[in-house]
Design a protein around this motif. Structure first.
Motif, PDB file in Angstrom:
ATOM      1  N   SER A  28       0.466 -16.001 -24.866  1.00 55.58           N
ATOM      2  CA  SER A  28       0.888 -16.811 -26.009  1.00 55.58           C
ATOM      3  C   SER A  28       2.202 -16.295 -26.571  1.00 55.58           C
ATOM      4  O   SER A  28       2.689 -15.228 -26.187  1.00 55.58           O
ATOM      5  CB  SER A  28      -0.193 -16.783 -27.099  1.00 55.58           C
ATOM      6  N   ILE A  29       2.752 -17.055 -27.525  1.00 59.62           N
ATOM      7  CA  ILE A  29       3.944 -16.619 -28.245  1.00 59.62           C
ATOM      8  C   ILE A  29       3.661 -15.320 -28.984  1.00 59.62           C
ATOM      9  O   ILE A  29       4.518 -14.431 -29.071  1.00 59.62           O
ATOM     10  CB  ILE A  29       4.407 -17.711 -29.231  1.00 59.62           C
ATOM     11  N   ASP A  30       2.460 -15.179 -29.514  1.00 63.26           N
ATOM     12  CA  ASP A  30       2.093 -13.940 -30.201  1.00 63.26           C
ATOM     13  C   ASP A  30       2.190 -12.746 -29.258  1.00 63.26           C
ATOM     14  O   ASP A  30       2.581 -11.645 -29.665  1.00 63.26           O
ATOM     15  CB  ASP A  30       0.680 -14.048 -30.782  1.00 63.26           C
ATOM     16  N   ASP A  31       1.827 -12.932 -27.985  1.00 66.35           N
ATOM     17  CA  ASP A  31       1.952 -11.854 -27.015  1.00 66.35           C
ATOM     18  C   ASP A  31       3.416 -11.512 -26.761  1.00 66.35           C
ATOM     19  O   ASP A  31       3.764 -10.354 -26.534  1.00 66.35           O
ATOM     20  CB  ASP A  31       1.271 -12.233 -25.699  1.00 66.35           C
ATOM     21  N   LEU A  32       4.284 -12.524 -26.779  1.00 65.27           N
ATOM     22  CA  LEU A  32       5.708 -12.266 -26.586  1.00 65.27           C
ATOM     23  C   LEU A  32       6.272 -11.383 -27.695  1.00 65.27           C
ATOM     24  O   LEU A  32       7.215 -10.618 -27.477  1.00 65.27           O
ATOM     25  CB  LEU A  32       6.491 -13.587 -26.550  1.00 65.27           C
ATOM     26  N   LYS A  33       5.693 -11.491 -28.901  1.00 64.52           N
ATOM     27  CA  LYS A  33       6.182 -10.686 -30.023  1.00 64.52           C
ATOM     28  C   LYS A  33       5.948  -9.190 -29.796  1.00 64.52           C
ATOM     29  O   LYS A  33       6.576  -8.361 -30.458  1.00 64.52           O
ATOM     30  CB  LYS A  33       5.481 -11.112 -31.313  1.00 64.52           C
ATOM     31  N   LYS A  34       5.064  -8.836 -28.869  1.00 62.03           N
ATOM     32  CA  LYS A  34       4.778  -7.435 -28.598  1.00 62.03           C
ATOM     33  C   LYS A  34       5.770  -6.821 -27.610  1.00 62.03           C
ATOM     34  O   LYS A  34       5.764  -5.617 -27.409  1.00 62.03           O
ATOM     35  CB  LYS A  34       3.353  -7.291 -28.041  1.00 62.03           C
ATOM     36  N   ILE A  35       6.598  -7.670 -26.983  1.00 62.57           N
ATOM     37  CA  ILE A  35       7.565  -7.186 -26.011  1.00 62.57           C
ATOM     38  C   ILE A  35       8.826  -6.733 -26.745  1.00 62.57           C
ATOM     39  O   ILE A  35       9.307  -7.434 -27.633  1.00 62.57           O
ATOM     40  CB  ILE A  35       7.909  -8.294 -24.995  1.00 62.57           C
ATOM     41  N   PRO A  36       9.399  -5.589 -26.398  1.00 63.34           N
ATOM     42  CA  PRO A  36      10.564  -5.063 -27.132  1.00 63.34           C
ATOM     43  C   PRO A  36      11.873  -5.743 -26.750  1.00 63.34           C
ATOM     44  O   PRO A  36      12.807  -5.106 -26.262  1.00 63.34           O
ATOM     45  CB  PRO A  36      10.562  -3.577 -26.753  1.00 63.34           C
ATOM     46  N   PHE A  37      11.951  -7.076 -26.961  1.00 66.25           N
ATOM     47  CA  PHE A  37      13.195  -7.796 -26.693  1.00 66.25           C
ATOM     48  C   PHE A  37      14.297  -7.268 -27.614  1.00 66.25           C
ATOM     49  O   PHE A  37      14.085  -7.033 -28.798  1.00 66.25           O
ATOM     50  CB  PHE A  37      13.013  -9.297 -26.931  1.00 66.25           C
ATOM     51  N   GLY A  38      15.485  -7.105 -27.055  1.00 68.87           N
ATOM     52  CA  GLY A  38      16.600  -6.589 -27.826  1.00 68.87           C
ATOM     53  C   GLY A  38      16.658  -5.080 -27.843  1.00 68.87           C
ATOM     54  O   GLY A  38      17.611  -4.506 -28.365  1.00 68.87           O
ATOM     55  N   LYS A  39      15.656  -4.418 -27.269  1.00 66.38           N
ATOM     56  CA  LYS A  39      15.630  -2.957 -27.195  1.00 66.38           C
ATOM     57  C   LYS A  39      15.588  -2.565 -25.723  1.00 66.38           C
ATOM     58  O   LYS A  39      16.610  -2.533 -25.062  1.00 66.38           O
ATOM     59  CB  LYS A  39      14.442  -2.416 -27.980  1.00 66.38           C
ATOM     60  N   SER A  40      14.411  -2.247 -25.205  1.00 68.34           N
ATOM     61  CA  SER A  40      14.321  -1.899 -23.790  1.00 68.34           C
ATOM     62  C   SER A  40      14.247  -3.123 -22.888  1.00 68.34           C
ATOM     63  O   SER A  40      14.362  -3.002 -21.674  1.00 68.34           O
ATOM     64  CB  SER A  40      13.109  -0.998 -23.547  1.00 68.34           C
ATOM     65  N   VAL A  41      14.047  -4.296 -23.457  1.00 64.04           N
ATOM     66  CA  VAL A  41      14.040  -5.550 -22.694  1.00 64.04           C
ATOM     67  C   VAL A  41      15.157  -6.441 -23.237  1.00 64.04           C
ATOM     68  O   VAL A  41      15.196  -6.714 -24.434  1.00 64.04           O
ATOM     69  CB  VAL A  41      12.683  -6.283 -22.815  1.00 64.04           C
ATOM     70  N   PHE A 143       5.941 -14.258 -13.048  1.00 63.69           N
ATOM     71  CA  PHE A 143       6.171 -12.957 -13.680  1.00 63.69           C
ATOM     72  C   PHE A 143       7.576 -12.938 -14.287  1.00 63.69           C
ATOM     73  O   PHE A 143       8.499 -13.561 -13.760  1.00 63.69           O
ATOM     74  CB  PHE A 143       6.061 -11.811 -12.670  1.00 63.69           C
ATOM     75  N   ILE A 144       7.728 -12.223 -15.385  1.00 66.49           N
ATOM     76  CA  ILE A 144       9.038 -11.908 -15.933  1.00 66.49           C
ATOM     77  C   ILE A 144       9.258 -10.420 -15.695  1.00 66.49           C
ATOM     78  O   ILE A 144       8.367  -9.603 -15.948  1.00 66.49           O
ATOM     79  CB  ILE A 144       9.146 -12.266 -17.431  1.00 66.49           C
ATOM     80  N   THR A 145      10.437 -10.058 -15.183  1.00 69.90           N
ATOM     81  CA  THR A 145      10.724  -8.658 -14.892  1.00 69.90           C
ATOM     82  C   THR A 145      12.197  -8.396 -15.151  1.00 69.90           C
ATOM     83  O   THR A 145      12.915  -9.266 -15.650  1.00 69.90           O
ATOM     84  CB  THR A 145      10.340  -8.301 -13.440  1.00 69.90           C
ATOM     85  N   GLN A 146      12.664  -7.210 -14.795  1.00 68.97           N
ATOM     86  CA  GLN A 146      14.055  -6.859 -15.037  1.00 68.97           C
ATOM     87  C   GLN A 146      14.458  -5.700 -14.138  1.00 68.97           C
ATOM     88  O   GLN A 146      13.624  -4.906 -13.703  1.00 68.97           O
ATOM     89  CB  GLN A 146      14.275  -6.452 -16.498  1.00 68.97           C
ATOM     90  N   HIS A 147      15.756  -5.628 -13.848  1.00 69.20           N
ATOM     91  CA  HIS A 147      16.297  -4.449 -13.184  1.00 69.20           C
ATOM     92  C   HIS A 147      16.403  -3.315 -14.192  1.00 69.20           C
ATOM     93  O   HIS A 147      16.508  -3.550 -15.396  1.00 69.20           O
ATOM     94  CB  HIS A 147      17.684  -4.757 -12.608  1.00 69.20           C
ATOM     95  N   TYR A 148      16.371  -2.099 -13.687  1.00 66.55           N
ATOM     96  CA  TYR A 148      16.620  -0.957 -14.560  1.00 66.55           C
ATOM     97  C   TYR A 148      18.038  -1.042 -15.130  1.00 66.55           C
ATOM     98  O   TYR A 148      18.933  -1.648 -14.544  1.00 66.55           O
ATOM     99  CB  TYR A 148      16.465   0.356 -13.787  1.00 66.55           C
ATOM    100  N   HIS A 149      18.231  -0.426 -16.296  1.00 67.02           N
ATOM    101  CA  HIS A 149      19.562  -0.347 -16.886  1.00 67.02           C
ATOM    102  C   HIS A 149      20.473   0.446 -15.952  1.00 67.02           C
ATOM    103  O   HIS A 149      20.038   1.395 -15.295  1.00 67.02           O
ATOM    104  CB  HIS A 149      19.486   0.330 -18.255  1.00 67.02           C
ATOM    105  N   ALA A 150      21.736   0.035 -15.885  1.00 64.73           N
ATOM    106  CA  ALA A 150      22.680   0.678 -14.972  1.00 64.73           C
ATOM    107  C   ALA A 150      22.788   2.172 -15.240  1.00 64.73           C
ATOM    108  O   ALA A 150      22.983   2.979 -14.310  1.00 64.73           O
ATOM    109  CB  ALA A 150      24.051   0.016 -15.095  1.00 64.73           C
ATOM    110  N   SER A 151      22.644   2.574 -16.502  1.00 62.63           N
ATOM    111  CA  SER A 151      22.774   3.983 -16.852  1.00 62.63           C
ATOM    112  C   SER A 151      21.652   4.839 -16.277  1.00 62.63           C
ATOM    113  O   SER A 151      21.771   6.062 -16.202  1.00 62.63           O
ATOM    114  CB  SER A 151      22.807   4.143 -18.376  1.00 62.63           C
ATOM    115  N   GLN A 152      20.555   4.199 -15.855  1.00 66.08           N
ATOM    116  CA  GLN A 152      19.434   4.946 -15.307  1.00 66.08           C
ATOM    117  C   GLN A 152      19.645   5.330 -13.845  1.00 66.08           C
ATOM    118  O   GLN A 152      18.910   6.153 -13.309  1.00 66.08           O
ATOM    119  CB  GLN A 152      18.132   4.143 -15.470  1.00 66.08           C
ATOM    120  N   GLY A 153      20.625   4.689 -13.208  1.00 64.11           N
ATOM    121  CA  GLY A 153      20.980   5.046 -11.842  1.00 64.11           C
ATOM    122  C   GLY A 153      19.883   4.828 -10.821  1.00 64.11           C
ATOM    123  O   GLY A 153      19.762   5.589  -9.849  1.00 64.11           O
ATOM    124  N   LEU A 154      19.060   3.800 -10.999  1.00 61.16           N
ATOM    125  CA  LEU A 154      17.944   3.542 -10.091  1.00 61.16           C
ATOM    126  C   LEU A 154      18.182   2.344  -9.183  1.00 61.16           C
ATOM    127  O   LEU A 154      17.256   1.834  -8.552  1.00 61.16           O
ATOM    128  CB  LEU A 154      16.655   3.334 -10.898  1.00 61.16           C
TER     129      LEU A 154
END
Length: 321
Positions: A28-41, A143-154
């Motif tokens: 749900s949208i409520d579950d999306l609120k638990k995701i750290p968008f704007g921070k680690s996502v 699924f929604i996913t993401q690449h690691y941040h470039a600074s992590q060198g992964l």
């Protein structure tokens, strides 16, 4: 016997540590609120998910149908072989596909970051959507996913900690925020139905900033901005349910896009038995501020209990030997 108990506690402990990983299902949208968008996502992960939900088709039998051809590379879609083991292996005959690469495809500008003033400064081209196909046009899992941040060198592998499965119920809720809904009265009703306390001044600000993408701005406000504001009473009310579709009524076939960025017309005829209405029919009496902090506290308490039990088990075992 004590060793088997100890092993069981360790397995349980490891399973708790993975509650925010690939195994998490967002309903749900409520579950999306638990995701750290704007921070680690990155926030454009939410924009990509909004676009995807409003591009696919969902019929009354809860079948998700594609409106583009992944095998032809529409929107930059290509095979995902899951070589890094982020997702579970698929049965023979099924395949994973991934999309979201901003380079040389026809995704809309609010997804690719060409209008990055709407999402603020962040590293673009990290968000991805992975889906599996049951047949030629039918999607099984999203699924929604993401690449690691470039600074992590992964490199370009996906981050399993921020990989979430998206349920069909959440896809239906995201379709309510279609690009067809841009009048302030329509946006206000959507906000109210999802328990938002957004007022007319905030809605006007969103419309002025986002223009024809005001529905996207409202989604960002509800999921990200409002979550970080001081607690305000929700304004959820009972929604009007659309009439059920007749069994014999023909269903509009899915539209085919050949890599174009136009978003197809989105119908709001949501089935009556949908999870969305079961959620929205319940008046929310408690504010849901800081849901992530609450979950962390619960996780810490459970972890302490497990560690304590493990220590007691070890001491007991050693005292008997």
């Amino acid at each position: 016997m004590s060793e088997s108990y100890l092993m069981g506690f360790l397995v349980l402990f490891l399973s708790i540590l993975r509650t925010e990983s690939t195994n998490g299902i967002l309903n749900s949208i409520d579950d999306l609120k638990k995701i750290p968008f704007g921070k680690s996502v990155p926030k454009h992960s939410l924009a990509l998910l909004h676009w995807f939900a409003n591009t696919i088709e969902i019929d009354n039998n809860d079948l998700i149908e594609l409106t583009f051809e992944p095998r032809h590379g529409d929107y930059g879609t290509h095979r995902y072989r899951n070589s890094d083991g982020v997702l579970d292996p698929l049965p023979p005959g099924q395949q994973y596909y991934t999309l979201g690469n901003n380079n040389g495809n026809s995704l809309p500008s609010y997804v690719t970051g060409q209008r990055n003033h709407l999402l603020g400064r962040e590293e673009f081209n990290r968000a991805r959507i992975i889906f599996s196909l049951l047949g030629q046009d039918t999607i099984d899992q999203v699924f929604i996913t993401q690449h690691y941040h470039a600074s992590q060198g992964l490199g370009t592998v996906y981050d399993p900690v921020h990989t979430y499965r998206i349920s069909i119920n959440l896809l239906r809720e995201l379709r309510v925020f279609s690009l067809d809904q841009n009048q302030q009265s329509e946006l206000s009703e959507i906000g109210t139905n999802f328990g938002s306390a957004i007022d007319s001044d905030e809605l006007s600000s969103i419309r002025n900033k986002f223009g024809q993408l005001a529905c996207v701005g409202l989604l960002l406000f509800i999921v990200i901005t409002e979550r970080n504001l001081p607690c305000r009473p929700n304004r959820a009310r009972e929604t009007k349910r659309p009439p059920k579709q007749n069994v014999g009524e023909p269903r509009r076939p899915p539209k085919r896009n050949n890599g174009t960025s136009a978003t197809p017309y989105i119908s709001l005829n949501i089935p009556e038995n949908d999870y969305n209405y079961r959620q929205l029919d319940q008046v929310r009496h408690n504010d849901q501020c800081c849901p992530t902090a609450c979950k962390i506290c619960v996780g810490i308490i459970i972890t302490i209990i497990i560690i304590a039990i493990t220590i007691i088990t070890i001491i007991t075992y050693k005292s008997r030997t």
